[in-house]
Design a protein around this motif. Structure first.
Motif, PDB file in Angstrom:
ATOM      1  N   GLY A  10       1.008  -1.276   0.007  1.00  0.00           N
ATOM      2  CA  GLY A  10       0.042  -0.032  -0.095  1.00  0.00           C
ATOM      3  C   GLY A  10       0.958   1.197   0.056  1.00  0.00           C
ATOM      4  O   GLY A  10       1.566   1.573   1.151  1.00  0.00           O
ATOM      5  N   ARG A  13       1.757   3.584   2.985  1.00  0.00           N
ATOM      6  CA  ARG A  13       1.244   2.738   4.099  1.00  0.00           C
ATOM      7  C   ARG A  13       2.028   2.102   4.831  1.00  0.00           C
ATOM      8  O   ARG A  13       2.775   1.339   4.192  1.00  0.00           O
ATOM      9  CB  ARG A  13      -0.194   2.150   3.442  1.00  0.00           C
ATOM     10  CG  ARG A  13      -1.579   2.435   4.119  1.00  0.00           C
ATOM     11  CD  ARG A  13      -2.416   1.685   3.733  1.00  0.00           C
ATOM     12  NE  ARG A  13      -2.210   0.524   4.163  1.00  0.00           N
ATOM     13  CZ  ARG A  13      -2.961  -0.478   3.847  1.00  0.00           C
ATOM     14  NH1 ARG A  13      -3.998  -0.594   3.042  1.00  0.00           N
ATOM     15  NH2 ARG A  13      -2.736  -1.676   4.476  1.00  0.00           N
ATOM     16  N   SER A  85       7.890   0.358   7.637  1.00  0.00           N
ATOM     17  CA  SER A  85       7.531   1.745   6.817  1.00  0.00           C
ATOM     18  C   SER A  85       8.344   1.692   5.220  1.00  0.00           C
ATOM     19  O   SER A  85       9.331   2.425   5.146  1.00  0.00           O
ATOM     20  CB  SER A  85       7.676   2.945   7.555  1.00  0.00           C
ATOM     21  OG  SER A  85       7.142   2.993   9.010  1.00  0.00           O
ATOM     22  N   GLY A  91      -1.124   6.992   7.800  1.00  0.00           N
ATOM     23  CA  GLY A  91      -2.070   5.755   7.418  1.00  0.00           C
ATOM     24  C   GLY A  91      -1.678   4.666   8.104  1.00  0.00           C
ATOM     25  O   GLY A  91      -1.901   3.715   7.578  1.00  0.00           O
ATOM     26  N   VAL A  93      -1.597   1.249  10.116  1.00  0.00           N
ATOM     27  CA  VAL A  93      -2.437   0.098  10.203  1.00  0.00           C
ATOM     28  C   VAL A  93      -2.074  -0.615  11.678  1.00  0.00           C
ATOM     29  O   VAL A  93      -1.043  -0.962  11.712  1.00  0.00           O
ATOM     30  CB  VAL A  93      -2.591  -1.109   9.312  1.00  0.00           C
ATOM     31  CG1 VAL A  93      -3.459  -1.998   9.920  1.00  0.00           C
ATOM     32  CG2 VAL A  93      -2.851  -0.253   8.077  1.00  0.00           C
TER      33      VAL A  93
END
Length: 374
Positions: A10, A13, A85, A91, A93
């Motif tokens: 993502g 993300r 990362s 964002g 999770v």
């Protein structure tokens, strides 16, 4: 330099890191990054190995995929999480540490019976009254054990914002539905050139008291899918350390039994792959693979002719070249590997790693004897 294109499931993300459910040995926590990728804490010596990996060895090692930054995080309940990362850090999770049992259950293919309490206790490693370690007929809890220890170490030594570098590596069992894995510590010597005198003495003693000295190889972990019961049978490194040469042979045979019958079809392809590795290792002058492991992998459920249940993928992956039984042999763990030109090896060794070669030769011989019914 091996390709290092960044992985971003993502883009922008953070990626939640979960315990790798098929970790059967070692002490470093292996984490699941995505379906085809695992990651582990970066050690400069291991990174140096992957960056200068000889071409001939690449078919016997996981593909190196690069480096990712990882940081520790606590959720609102105080549960520890690890976040990778690959891109920009927003964002996030969150993944709760309390969900780890569910993660193990959801990551399993097929109707594999699991323990509902995957808490790993030191006393579960001890032998019974007869001196035998009970067989684990549940999912292998070793990865969770390593993961919890790793989280505790990180949280006690570092603040949550500190970035840690992790290696991204190929998940070499991702193509198997029921991966049977044997983790073998190879060689007659396990301590690295940089080991302290105390650590050196400790490792020498372990080798002398195990099959590392007599065979050049010892079992560090194992999981075998039992097709007749639907369980994974597991052994850990403490079990492997106690084995005699004959016990090693019997456990190797047990690894190749997915029920009551020996998987004789696996013997030839495994031996051929080990012989190919042996040929490669003999040509690697100056390399010393101290404390590295060798994984032998196969799928635990035999395919049935013309049967593929709706909604289920075939238990075996597609054939890869001349590998009809879908076996694999991979070298892993190179934190103490030295070779000419590496920064950690100011005084390189001469010739190939004879201790590793000794272990491979004995392993091949034992498998050949099994094939001949000895």
């Amino acid at each position: 330099m091996v390709g290092q294109s960044p992985l971003s499931p993502g883009e922008g993300r953070a990626v939640l890191l979960e315990p790798f459910v098929h970790q059967v040995g070692g002490h470093t926590s292996m984490l699941r990054y995505d379906e085809h990728t695992v990651c582990k804490p970066l050690v400069s010596q291991e990174l140096s190995f992957y960056e200068s990996l000889p071409w001939a060895m690449r078919q016997f090692t996981p593909q190196y995929k690069g480096i990712v930054s990882v940081h520790l995080k606590r959720d609102s309940l105080g549960n520890l999480t690890l976040m990778a990362s690959p891109g920009t850090e927003h964002g996030l999770v969150t993944w709760s540490h309390s969900q780890v049992t569910k993660t193990f259950r959801d990551s399993c293919s097929g109707k594999v019976l699991l323990r509902t309490d995957l808490q790993y206790h030191t006393d579960s490693l001890l032998e019974d009254a007869n001196g035998n370690q009970p067989e684990r007929k549940s999912y292998n809890p070793w990865g969770l054990h390593c993961h919890r220890q790793h989280l505790n170490r990180l949280s006690s030594k570092h603040n949550e914002n500190k970035l840690h570098q992790f290696l991204l590596l190929e998940n070499v069992v991702s193509k198997y539905s029921y991966p049977c894995i044997l983790d073998l510590k190879m060689g007659t010597r396990q301590h690295g050139d940089d080991a302290s005198e105390e650590k050196k003495a400790r490792h020498i003693k372990k080798c002398e008291q195990s099959t590392s000295a007599s065979l050049g190889v010892r079992i560090c972990g194992m999981q075998v899918y039992q097709a007749d019961t639907g369980h994974f049978l597991c052994k850990d490194k403490y079990y492997g350390r106690k084995l005699s040469p004959e016990g090693f042979r019997q456990t190797l045979r047990q690894f190749l039994c997915t029920g009551n019958q020996l998987r004789a079809d696996l013997l030839e392809p495994i031996v051929l792959r080990l012989k190919a590795l042996l040929s490669v290792i003999r040509r690697q002058s100056s390399y010393r693979f101290y404390s590295s492991s060798l994984l032998i992998i196969y799928d635990g459920q035999e395919p049935k002719e013309g049967t593929a249940p709706a909604g289920h993928r075939l238990p075996f992956p597609k054939s890869h070249g001349t590998n009809p039984a879908r076996v694999d042999v991979r070298m892993i763990d190179f934190a103490h590997t030295t070779f000419k030109g590496s920064k950690s090896s100011p005084t390189p060794h001469d010739g190939p790693d004879h201790g590793y070669i000794f272990g491979l030769e004995n392993l091949i011989k034992i498998l050949q004897n099994l094939s001949e019914g000895k």
